[in-house]
Design a protein around this motif. Structure first.
Motif, mmCIF file in Angstrom:
data_model
loop_
_atom_site.group_PDB
_atom_site.id
_atom_site.type_symbol
_atom_site.label_atom_id
_atom_site.label_comp_id
_atom_site.label_asym_id
_atom_site.label_seq_id
_atom_site.Cartn_x
_atom_site.Cartn_y
_atom_site.Cartn_z
ATOM 1 N N GLU A 1 -11.256 -17.437 -1.994
ATOM 2 C CA GLU A 1 -10.933 -16.035 -1.754
ATOM 3 C C GLU A 1 -9.652 -15.947 -0.948
ATOM 4 O O GLU A 1 -9.546 -16.555 0.117
ATOM 5 N N ARG B 1 -7.001 -13.187 0.769
ATOM 6 C CA ARG B 1 -6.793 -11.784 1.152
ATOM 7 C C ARG B 1 -5.298 -11.543 1.371
ATOM 8 O O ARG B 1 -4.749 -11.983 2.381
ATOM 9 N N SER C 1 -2.032 -6.302 3.378
ATOM 10 C CA SER C 1 -2.099 -4.947 2.847
ATOM 11 C C SER C 1 -0.829 -4.172 3.181
ATOM 12 O O SER C 1 -0.331 -4.241 4.302
ATOM 13 N N GLU D 1 -5.453 -0.768 1.135
ATOM 14 C CA GLU D 1 -5.966 -2.120 1.316
ATOM 15 C C GLU D 1 -5.912 -2.885 0.005
ATOM 16 O O GLU D 1 -6.354 -2.398 -1.045
ATOM 17 N N SER E 1 -6.876 -5.679 -2.722
ATOM 18 C CA SER E 1 -8.110 -6.339 -3.135
ATOM 19 C C SER E 1 -7.961 -7.845 -2.997
ATOM 20 O O SER E 1 -6.882 -8.399 -3.257
ATOM 21 N N PRO E 2 -9.018 -8.538 -2.600
ATOM 22 C CA PRO E 2 -8.931 -9.994 -2.491
ATOM 23 C C PRO E 2 -8.762 -10.632 -3.865
ATOM 24 O O PRO E 2 -9.237 -10.113 -4.884
#
Length: 298
Positions: free
Chosen positions: A231, A233, A236, A240, A242-243
């Motif tokens: 995952e 990240r 942003s 925000e 999205s991962p």
């Protein structure tokens, strides 16, 4: 497939930090194991070198480690480097301050319950992340390395019992204000605050994110099916982001010097590291029917 444990001959290896942290829990674990096993040999290594020698000379006895997450990782690492994980089911009784990894793997938190699982449980085969330098990850690794978590672990390692007895930290802070501290180890530059990193991350040779996209955090976790869940990240901007998610058997991270937290330790800085999933490569005795939960350390 799970293999059921039997009340056979045990080699009980008690980590020195566990003895200093909670001697009563160690005594209880020894009593339960001695009462339930056909034969129990107890070893009290004083350092990591002796810990390694004891484990290497276990013979036909089934090893049981009493200690914290670091002791569990140390035992798995030693057996992996000797290429003996396939023939050795490891058992573990958690005692100490850092036990997040043990809980996430499904080991009972209570001393008596964990010791009973050693005697009555079943071996469950688990995946392992192995890097190019033969380092292992049992649970999850994270980038950046979360300096605050590392500092807390350092306190627990330097002051046995600090995790279980917060008043020890208060006493230590008071002493520091009254007495100039002597350097215990060479000064090292403190890591900067966790912030955006520019990393290139490849999963099975495919680029998931490149250096032109700053990222806030990365996690890699064995998912129990022969692959790792990745995952990422992104930073942003406005809404925000999205991962980014992927699964694969081989994960490579490139970038400027970065540190990563794997299980109970922080490693680095490195500029490149590749982790490969070794499917079902190590066994841990767990209560019958137990299913390891989320192996992340978050």
């Amino acid at each position: 497939m799970a293999t059921f444990a039997t009340p056979d001959q045990l080699l009980v290896v008690i980590d020195p930090v566990a003895r200093r942290t909670d001697g009563e829990a160690v005594r209880i674990a020894k009593d339960v194991l001695s009462a339930g096993a056909a034969s129990t040999k107890v070893c009290l290594p004083e350092d990591s070198e002796e810990f390694a020698r004891v484990l290497a000379r276990r013979g036909s006895r089934r090893p049981v480690v009493i200690g914290d997450d670091r002791a569990l990782v140390r035992a798995v690492s030693l057996l992996h480097r000797r290429r003996e994980l396939a023939e050795c089911a490891l058992s573990f009784v958690p005692v100490g301050g850092a036990l997040s990894l043990a809980r996430s793997l499904g080991v009972p938190a209570g001393t008596v319950a964990a010791a009973r699982a050693v005697l009555d449980g079943a071996e469950r085969r688990m995946d392992l992340l192995v890097d190019e330098s033969d380092g292992v990850v049992l649970g999850a690794l994270r980038i950046p390395s979360e300096p605050a978590a590392r500092e807390a672990s350092d306190v627990e390692a330097a002051v046995p019992g600090a995790g279980a007895h917060p008043w020890l930290r208060t006493c230590q802070s008071l002493v520091r204000t009254l007495v100039p501290a002597l350097p215990l180890r060479p000064a090292q530059p403190a890591p900067g605050p966790a912030g955006p990193s520019r990393l290139r991350i490849e999963v099975d040779g495919e680029t998931l994110v490149d250096l032109d996209q700053p990222v806030e955090a990365v996690s890699v976790t064995p998912d129990g099916s022969g692959t790792a869940a990745v995952e990422v990240r992104p930073v942003s901007v406005g809404a925000e982001a999205s991962p980014l998610l992927a699964r694969g058997r081989r994960v490579t991270v490139f970038g400027a010097d970065f540190r990563y937290r794997a299980d109970a330790a922080v490693s680095g800085p490195v500029r490149r590291r590749t982790w490969t999933v070794w499917e079902g490569s190590w066994g841990l005795t767990l209560p019958v029917g137990a299913v390891p939960g989320d192996q992340s350390l978050g």
